[in-house]
Design an enzyme around this catalytic site. Structure first.
Site, PDB file in Angstrom:
ATOM      1  CD  GLU A 270      24.696  10.155  93.952  1.00  0.00           C
ATOM      2  OE1 GLU A 270      24.933  10.844  94.961  1.00  0.00           O
ATOM      3  OE2 GLU A 270      23.852   9.238  93.924  1.00  0.00           O
ATOM      4  CB  SER A 305      20.908   8.623  96.723  1.00  0.00           C
ATOM      5  OG  SER A 305      22.126   9.256  96.433  1.00  0.00           O
ATOM      6  CG  HIS A 421      27.776   7.879  95.326  1.00  0.00           C
ATOM      7  ND1 HIS A 421      28.691   7.374  96.228  1.00  0.00           N
ATOM      8  CD2 HIS A 421      26.606   8.002  95.999  1.00  0.00           C
ATOM      9  CE1 HIS A 421      28.099   7.195  97.395  1.00  0.00           C
ATOM     10  NE2 HIS A 421      26.834   7.561  97.288  1.00  0.00           N
ATOM     11  CG  ASP A 475      21.168  12.472  94.494  1.00  0.00           C
ATOM     12  OD1 ASP A 475      21.886  13.449  94.182  1.00  0.00           O
ATOM     13  OD2 ASP A 475      21.649  11.410  94.937  1.00  0.00           O
ATOM     14  CG  HIS A 476      22.153  14.239  97.766  1.00  0.00           C
ATOM     15  ND1 HIS A 476      23.507  14.427  97.622  1.00  0.00           N
ATOM     16  CD2 HIS A 476      21.954  12.895  97.657  1.00  0.00           C
ATOM     17  CE1 HIS A 476      24.110  13.266  97.459  1.00  0.00           C
ATOM     18  NE2 HIS A 476      23.184  12.310  97.466  1.00  0.00           N
TER      19      HIS A 476
END
Length: 624
Positions: A270, A305, A421, A475-476
């Site tokens: 994440e 995500s 996150h 994810d990013h």
């Protein structure tokens, strides 16, 4: 007519007060996200006025009608008070949507749309997240209350109506003027007299692609997407024969070698953007880079995500305003590593420590063909709920390791971490154990790196470890860039991607190839020497091609070798040598020496988009 004229003037006074408040919101948006908009200029704000006028006019068409209607009933105190209250409530609600993006923009890289605000898959987390967000961003409710108070106080009241006698002639004139004025407001709403109404993508006319979100406002983006499902159109750039010559997603992997049916473990981290790696926050991940095939030019396919899972596991890029998982194409037949590996005897499972149903990952797992899904409900281990999302990474990754030991080999598993996150909660026992870093997220990044280290310590003791290939990807990127180069439309997609095989030191190297999440599926199948035929919008790590494609703010972003092209679906609007010009300051689109590069890249991206839209619309993402 005097009273009618007063009401017309009253409406436009109120209208321009709202316009002023939109400028206040734009300045606040700029203040909270200044790192992303350092090159704004007067034209950016001029464009903003264009979009603000459109949004405000759409929102207030009904109020314009209620101000302009002929008839004496408009002059009663009760009617005017109700009109003022309604005007305030409706406009203030839309003004507040701008506040969402003061912080949310950091995560998504674009203004919120109706789909983003109402996205499903977060029902279980919303309570805990709302409390944590209000604690962290406490100043936003105060700002909103203050702005609301000022707004109510400066809305002018309707006063001093004369006792005019309204004749039939007056009514006729008022009716004519009402129609004229409503047409005038409607002209504002559609954005002018041009052929087509103002669209979100038109923001690029007022600056480079990185300034679009500053030009836009959140109410406009919501209005333009409300009630709309994702509906792609098939551009007709090429005939089918020519299309397949330029780009053909049918990928055939053949091998003269014996299939190497190793276990495959994909770890999606994440918000583990490239800006967080090799800067002291991730000592274990950094050490893993030195033992792996590491892609220095790794890229995400999206900013959310929910985009990363289909990209990583099914080689489907995120080229829509909705993620595939929440779009109208969510139940399309797709290839995915679970289905393809099951054909070779693999058991497959997906792990996500959040509430079951979070981000609709369980739904996607059914479509992709996973045998099992393990979420918060299936977790067995020490109490480790983080209070918002689910199970802390350390405990859930230990559960992941132990569970894999019970699986029959070969197996394919994926785990998606959650602790890095927002609100970036780490266990109380680790407070002040990890470096704080430069941004809010980096302490939790360091915690996830520690959890990853503990996972590998545990995994090394398992009988399946040396017969396993690991793929790690973010994810990013994270919400706050640490350097200017990570704020550009190239930098904000840079992520670390590596392939680690503890039994094969021969693959250890740093690759400068442009590589993204959609390349992972064909690369794994190629690495394992598993003969496969599939639809893939990526390419294997062994492929000679060197492209990357992603999508943001209605713009297609295409990287080939050293060049980056921004394409709006019809024409190219930016061309940069991103390796020499990391901050994308020198637009080469008009440079005569780069015409061949532009035309070649334009030809490819047109074919890529046409192929993707055609296969998505017609459910042709698998071979018949």
């Amino acid at each position: 007519m005097q009273n009618f004229n007063k009401l017309v003037l009253l409406f436009f006074k109120r209208f321009f007060i709202v316009l002023f408040l939109y400028q206040v919101c734009r300045l606040l948006f700029l203040y909270f996200n200044y790192g992303s908009f350092k090159e704004f200029n007067f034209v950016t704000f001029l464009g903003g006025l264009h979009f603000d006028l459109s949004a405000i006019a759409y929102i207030n068409l009904l109020f314009a009608l209620l101000h302009f209607l002929p008839g004496k009933f408009k002059y009663s105190k009760r009617y005017q008070l109700a009109l003022k209250r309604g005007f305030f409530i409706v406009n203030f609600i839309f003004i507040l949507t701008n506040f969402v993006d003061f912080e949310y923009f950091k995560f998504t890289g674009r203004r919120s749309t109706f789909g983003l605000i109402t996205a499903s898959g977060m029902e279980n987390e919303i309570g805990g997240l709302l409390i944590s967000f209000l604690k962290e961003f406490w100043y936003q409710p105060l700002l909103a209350i203050g702005l609301g108070y000022i707004f109510w106080k400066i809305i002018p009241d309707a006063k001093h109506f004369s006792k005019d006698i309204e004749t039939t002639n007056h009514i006729g004139k008022q009716s004519f003027l009402s129609v004229f004025l409503l047409a005038f407001v409607f002209l504002f709403a559609r954005g002018g007299v041009q052929t087509k109404p103002l669209k979100i993508v038109d923001a690029v006319k007022y600056g480079n692609t990185t300034q679009s979100a500053l030009v836009l406002n959140t109410p406009f983006c919501i209005l333009k997407t409300i009630g709309k499902k994702e509906t792609l159109e098939i551009p007709k750039f090429y005939s089918e024969e020519e299309l397949n010559r330029v780009f053909n997603p049918i990928t055939v992997l053949k091998s003269d070698s014996i299939a190497n049916k190793k276990n495959v473990v994909v770890i999606i981290l994440e918000s583990f953007g490239r800006e967080n790696v090799q800067h002291g926050q991730t000592p274990f991940f950094d050490s893993l880079i030195e033992k792996s095939l590491f892609f220095e030019n790794g890229f995400a396919n999206g900013k959310l995500s929910i985009d990363a899972v289909p990209s990583t596991l099914s080689s489907i890029p995120s080229l829509m305003n909705h993620s595939l998982i929440t779009s109208s194409y969510a139940v399309n037949k797709v290839y995915g590593m679970p289905k393809l590996l099951k054909e070779h005897g693999y058991y497959t499972a997906f792990f996500h420590g959040a509430f079951n149903g979070s981000q609709n990952f369980d739904q996607y797992c059914n479509v992709a063909g996973f045998d099992s899904y393990f979420g918060k409900n299936e977790y067995v281990g020490p109490e480790a709920f983080d209070g918002s999302w689910g199970i802390f990474d350390e405990e859930f990754m230990q559960f992941f390791s132990k569970k894999m030991t019970t699986f029959k080999q070969p197996f394919f598993t994926t785990i998606f971490t959650i602790s890095s996150h927002n609100p970036y909660t780490i266990p109380a026992k680790y407070i002040n154990k990890f470096p704080k870093g430069k941004t809010k997220i980096q302490e939790s990044i360091a915690y996830t790196d520690y959890a990853l280290q503990q996972f590998f310590k545990s995994a090394e003791k398992q009988p399946w470890f040396k017969n396993t290939v690991f793929v790690l990807t973010a994810d990013h990127t994270s919400s706050e860039p640490t350097e200017d180069k990570f704020s550009t439309n190239v930098g904000k997609f840079r992520i670390p991607i590596l392939l680690f095989d503890p039994s094969n030191p021969s693959i250890v190297k740093k690759s400068m190839k442009n590589f993204q999440q959609i390349d992972i599926m064909p690369s794994i199948l190629d690495y394992l020497n598993l003969p496969s035929k599939m639809i893939s919008y990526g390419k294997s790590y062994n492929d000679k091609r060197d492209f990357v494609v992603y999508y943001l703010d209605n713009i297609y972003h295409y990287i080939s070798n050293d060049y980056y092209l921004a394409f709006d679906g019809k024409q190219s609007i930016g061309l940069y040598n991103f390796k020499k010009d990391e901050l994308l300051k020198n637009n080469l689109i008009q440079n005569e020496s780069e015409v061949k590069v532009k035309l070649k890249m334009e030809r490819f991206i047109k074919a890529y988009v046409q192929s993707f839209n055609d296969r998505m619309i017609n459910n042709k993402l698998t071979l018949q």
